[in-house]
Design a protein around this motif. Structure first.
Motif, PDB file in Angstrom:
ATOM      1  N   THR A 202       0.830  -1.211   0.000  1.00  0.00           N
ATOM      2  CA  THR A 202       0.000   0.000   0.000  1.00  0.00           C
ATOM      3  C   THR A 202       0.861   1.257   0.000  1.00  0.00           C
ATOM      4  O   THR A 202       0.658   2.173  -0.807  1.00  0.00           O
ATOM      5  CB  THR A 202      -0.925   0.008   1.237  1.00  0.00           C
ATOM      6  N   VAL A 203       1.843   1.302   0.891  1.00  0.00           N
ATOM      7  CA  VAL A 203       2.704   2.485   1.012  1.00  0.00           C
ATOM      8  C   VAL A 203       3.541   2.694  -0.246  1.00  0.00           C
ATOM      9  O   VAL A 203       3.628   3.809  -0.778  1.00  0.00           O
ATOM     10  CB  VAL A 203       3.615   2.362   2.258  1.00  0.00           C
ATOM     11  N   ARG A 205       3.109   1.551  -3.339  1.00  0.00           N
ATOM     12  CA  ARG A 205       2.316   1.895  -4.532  1.00  0.00           C
ATOM     13  C   ARG A 205       1.795   3.324  -4.462  1.00  0.00           C
ATOM     14  O   ARG A 205       1.777   4.032  -5.470  1.00  0.00           O
ATOM     15  CB  ARG A 205       1.166   0.904  -4.703  1.00  0.00           C
ATOM     16  N   MET A 206       1.388   3.741  -3.286  1.00  0.00           N
ATOM     17  CA  MET A 206       0.903   5.112  -3.119  1.00  0.00           C
ATOM     18  C   MET A 206       2.033   6.108  -3.412  1.00  0.00           C
ATOM     19  O   MET A 206       1.828   7.128  -4.075  1.00  0.00           O
ATOM     20  CB  MET A 206       0.376   5.287  -1.699  1.00  0.00           C
ATOM     21  N   ASN A 209       2.984   5.879  -7.300  1.00  0.00           N
ATOM     22  CA  ASN A 209       1.926   6.268  -8.232  1.00  0.00           C
ATOM     23  C   ASN A 209       1.913   7.778  -8.447  1.00  0.00           C
ATOM     24  O   ASN A 209       1.322   8.271  -9.410  1.00  0.00           O
ATOM     25  CB  ASN A 209       0.558   5.795  -7.718  1.00  0.00           C
ATOM     26  N   GLN A 210       2.559   8.509  -7.526  1.00  0.00           N
ATOM     27  CA  GLN A 210       2.733   9.956  -7.697  1.00  0.00           C
ATOM     28  C   GLN A 210       4.210  10.284  -7.465  1.00  0.00           C
ATOM     29  O   GLN A 210       4.541  11.111  -6.616  1.00  0.00           O
ATOM     30  CB  GLN A 210       1.829  10.720  -6.725  1.00  0.00           C
ATOM     31  N   ALA A 218       2.258  12.570  -1.743  1.00  0.00           N
ATOM     32  CA  ALA A 218       1.912  11.265  -2.318  1.00  0.00           C
ATOM     33  C   ALA A 218       1.208  10.364  -1.298  1.00  0.00           C
ATOM     34  O   ALA A 218       0.361   9.554  -1.660  1.00  0.00           O
ATOM     35  CB  ALA A 218       3.162  10.582  -2.852  1.00  0.00           C
ATOM     36  N   LEU A 219       1.565  10.529  -0.023  1.00  0.00           N
ATOM     37  CA  LEU A 219       1.003   9.649   1.017  1.00  0.00           C
ATOM     38  C   LEU A 219      -0.203  10.262   1.729  1.00  0.00           C
ATOM     39  O   LEU A 219      -0.665   9.722   2.729  1.00  0.00           O
ATOM     40  CB  LEU A 219       2.092   9.311   2.044  1.00  0.00           C
ATOM     41  N   LYS A 220      -0.718  11.342   1.187  1.00  0.00           N
ATOM     42  CA  LYS A 220      -1.855  12.012   1.829  1.00  0.00           C
ATOM     43  C   LYS A 220      -3.065  11.097   1.958  1.00  0.00           C
ATOM     44  O   LYS A 220      -3.827  11.185   2.920  1.00  0.00           O
ATOM     45  CB  LYS A 220      -2.248  13.268   1.035  1.00  0.00           C
ATOM     46  N   ARG A 221      -3.233  10.223   0.976  1.00  0.00           N
ATOM     47  CA  ARG A 221      -4.417   9.357   0.978  1.00  0.00           C
ATOM     48  C   ARG A 221      -4.401   8.341   2.122  1.00  0.00           C
ATOM     49  O   ARG A 221      -5.403   7.674   2.381  1.00  0.00           O
ATOM     50  CB  ARG A 221      -4.557   8.631  -0.366  1.00  0.00           C
ATOM     51  N   LEU A 222      -3.275   8.227   2.815  1.00  0.00           N
ATOM     52  CA  LEU A 222      -3.247   7.371   4.006  1.00  0.00           C
ATOM     53  C   LEU A 222      -4.107   7.966   5.118  1.00  0.00           C
ATOM     54  O   LEU A 222      -4.528   7.274   6.038  1.00  0.00           O
ATOM     55  CB  LEU A 222      -1.810   7.214   4.518  1.00  0.00           C
ATOM     56  N   THR A 249       6.871   1.751   6.816  1.00  0.00           N
ATOM     57  CA  THR A 249       5.611   1.007   6.933  1.00  0.00           C
ATOM     58  C   THR A 249       5.451   0.429   8.342  1.00  0.00           C
ATOM     59  O   THR A 249       4.362   0.481   8.930  1.00  0.00           O
ATOM     60  CB  THR A 249       5.551  -0.130   5.886  1.00  0.00           C
TER      61      THR A 249
END
Length: 259
Positions: A202-203, A205-206, A209-210, A218-222, A249
């Motif tokens: 998850t970490v 790829r997030m 992906n940006q 990039a990790l804001k969606r966490l 992680t």
């Protein structure tokens, strides 16, 4: 020997025809005669034939029914399993008391999916000696701050010790692919991670992906409070070495980020 069926373009089939390359690949497998060998996509059995000469326990996993029938007829001592490799349950080898070595000429269009499947079962596997598109092999061994460095690099290097053994010309295949190939060997000697595989995925790829953005964005969606006093989130994804992704992680897990 009966003539084997023609290749199927829809299955990405490119069969090796060069005996020297075939022997070179088999020579690279660090296995003893009694070890268990699992071949992914044996096709017409060019590699399989050499494997059977050297090893006592060879299993071939093949999707193409025509090839399954051909292999069963040609090699009575071969354990042939008619199965899509992405649906194969590697846990059947958990009770084996001998090392498991995987070999295969991977269809280019599902290489990454096969690799992630193997990584999931790495505790029960010893090595995987695989042929794939050279471009993908180079991504696997790429170092941080390199344009080829990405998701596949991080996960491959955390979950195994990958090494490109040699390149293979398109001319030794029938039909010849439009790309260069490489044989790469994964040694599953890393043990377990300090974090869960799924959270790592998850970490990573997030982040990638940006990859042009800072990690903080990039990790804001966490939707989590990032430990900014412990890690530099002003960096981009490609700047972090694999072990730093594992460390990050694991720390996010401690902070309850994933629920």
């Amino acid at each position: 020997m009966s003539k084997y069926p023609r290749t199927k373009k829809s299955l990405g089939q490119h069969f090796l025809t060069d005996g020297n390359i075939i022997r070179k690949i088999v020579d690279a497998i660090p296995a003893k005669p009694d070890d268990c060998i699992v071949e992914i996509g044996p096709g017409s059995g060019a590699v399989t034939e050499i494997l059977l000469q050297r090893f006592k326990n060879v299993t071939a996993i093949e999707l193409d029914q025509r090839m399954v029938e051909y292999l069963t007829e040609e090699y009575p001592d071969l354990n042939v399993i008619h199965k899509d490799i992405l649906e194969y349950d590697w846990s059947v080898y958990e009770d084996q008391n001998r090392p498991i070595h995987v070999i295969g000429n991977l269809p280019y269009y599902i290489t990454s999916q096969i690799l992630f499947n193997l990584f999931e079962y790495r505790p029960i596997l010893s090595t995987a000696t695989l042929m794939m598109q050279k471009e993908v092999a180079e991504r696997i061994v790429a170092e941080p701050r390199n344009k080829d460095y990405g998701i596949l690099s991080v996960q491959s290097q955390l979950m195994s010790s990958p090494e490109i053994l040699f390149d293979v010309s398109p001319h030794v295949f029938s039909p010849p692919p439009n790309v260069q190939s490489s044989v790469i060997q994964f040694t599953f000697d890393k043990g377990g991670l300090d974090c869960s595989d799924q959270h790592l995925k998850t970490v990573v790829r997030m982040a990638f992906n940006q990859r042009r953005k800072k990690l903080s964005n990039a990790l804001k969606r966490l939707d989590a409070e990032l430990p900014v006093d412990e890690f530099n989130f002003d960096l981009r994804a490609e700047a972090l070495a694999p072990h730093m992704y594992e460390k990050l992680t694991a720390r996010l897990e401690q902070l309850g980020t994933f629920g």
